[in-house]
Design an enzyme around this catalytic site. Structure first.
Site: not given
Length: 433
Positions: A33, A101, A175, A177, A319
């Protein structure tokens, strides 16, 4: 343009079973990340940047390759230090997102800033991952995008060299993201951005805090004081040195091994003020029977010989679900994990896949829309399908510590975030490096 994926014969990998408590000190690869965000911010900066101890794995190399395709200069031959030199972004270019992703959500906004046409595609499973809300938001901010009717990959961004920006409403419940992708590029939008999330809660809130923290570290003005609203002012991003801390999600299987075997595992290289949810992990592992301590030596987890079930809302640390599910299978009481409906849209539908594979080993677990209920009972040997998903492979390896004869259909999928996983894992269990 399409691409071929080379097929290779897969030999199942038998997870090693621990006959003794594990005892090891590890230096693990950097955070995926952090590496992904540092690459994007460095590619958009006004001057050069360095990444110290970045993660070299499939996802981060795809991110570097995607930025390089659009014109950013990269020197990533040295594993300890990557150098990024910004350069005007331009097409035509093609970005292979693989199954990442981060790449499919962080780079389309960057492509909108490029001058020219940028195409995106990836692994077949990548076309199923949620992307529509981000593309809708970019369209409303002035980016021209063509997609299939599904609103997913493959897609083409017709970059105009600048993005108008402004205010946009997005449902990012699938998400975090989707928000991070907009925020990372927003300092370069003419008017910056105001992102308002409307819908069920955004999962993985620590990842959004990481995005905001890193934007500020690069000189961006970000206001996240109002719940579910993020404002980024237009302005330059500074080149800088990024120190990449170890990957917390990647460390979790090794910490789990300490709990399963009653051993001790230390991962070196943790900063005092981590931008990853270390305290949240500490609470979860302690509730399951571990002892967790952070010192100058590193982050240490000790197993006490007891392994307890856990009831927890994992929406902020989803996660960790596969690894915690494997621990729950071996615990002395039932577990229930909730708040994780969005992991159905990860590399695979992780809830259904975990339920299917553990049930095949004789487990008693029930899936529901937003989670899993687990009642421990003895497990048997068998082949554990990994679904090209690194976290599924981690769950199988943890199980194999206590259950002989667990065979992973494809351990190579761990190369997504940690190519050295099989070797590190075997060395830990056997005590031989």
């Amino acid at each position: 343009m399409g691409h071929m994926t080379a097929t290779r014969p897969l030999r199942p990998w038998t997870a090693p079973t621990a006959s003794d408590p594990v005892s090891t000190t590890l230096r693990l690869p950097g955070s995926k990340s952090l590496t992904a965000r540092a690459l994007v911010l460095s590619g958009l900066a006004t001057g050069p940047s360095t990444l110290a101890r970045p993660l070299r794995a499939r996802d981060t190399e795809l991110m570097a390759d995607g930025l390089r395709a659009m014109g950013v200069h990269m020197s990533i031959s040295d594993d300890e230090r990557w150098l990024v030199r910004p350069h005007p972004l331009a097409g035509p270019a093609h970005v292979d997102v693989g199954l990442a992703g981060t790449v499919m959500r962080f780079l389309p906004p960057v492509a909108g800033l490029a001058d020219g046409q940028i195409t995106f595609d990836g692994d077949p499973q990548a076309r199923l991952r949620p992307l529509g809300p981000l593309l809708d938001a970019l369209s409303r901010l002035g980016v021209r995008i063509t997609t299939p009717p599904t609103g997913s990959l493959p897609l083409t961004v017709l970059g105009g060299g600048q993005i108008r920006g402004g205010e946009v409403v997005i449902d990012a419940s699938a998400s975090s993201q989707l928000v991070s992708g907009l925020l990372l590029a927003a300092p370069h939008f003419d008017r910056g951005v105001v992102v308002r999330h409307v819908g069920p809660p955004v999962p993985s809130a620590p990842h959004l805090r990481m995005t905001v923290h890193m934007l500020r570290s690069a000189g961006a003005a970000v206001d996240d004081t109002a719940p579910d609203v993020w404002t980024v002012e237009p302005g330059p991003l500074a080149g800088r040195g990024w120190e990449i801390e170890p990957d917390l999600s990647g460390a979790v299987p090794f910490f789990a091994a300490a709990l399963v075997t009653g051993g001790e595992v230390t991962v070196t290289g943790w900063p005092g003020g981590s931008v990853q949810p270390v305290e949240r992990l500490r609470g979860l592992l302690q509730a399951m029977g571990g002892e967790v301590s952070l010192s100058t030596a590193g982050l240490t987890v000790r197993g006490t010989g007891a392994l307890h079930g856990l009831t927890a809302d994992l929406s902020d640390v989803s996660e960790l679900t596969p690894a915690l599910t494997a621990l729950a299978m071996l615990a002395d009481s039932p577990s229930r994990f909730t708040g994780i409906a969005h992991i159905r849209g990860h590399e695979t539908d992780r809830i259904t896949s975990l339920a299917r594979e553990f049930t095949a080993l004789g487990a008693d677990l029930t899936e529901f829309h937003g989670g899993l209920a687990i009642r421990p009972r003895p497990l048997r040997s068998g082949v554990f399908e990994t679904y090209h998903d690194h976290r599924m492979a981690h769950a199988a390896a943890i199980t194999g510590l206590a259950v002989p004869g667990i065979e992973l259909s494809d351990v190579a999928c761990t190369s997504k975030t940690m190519p050295e996983f099989p070797a590190l894992w075997s060395a830990m269990v056997t005590g031989k490096s």
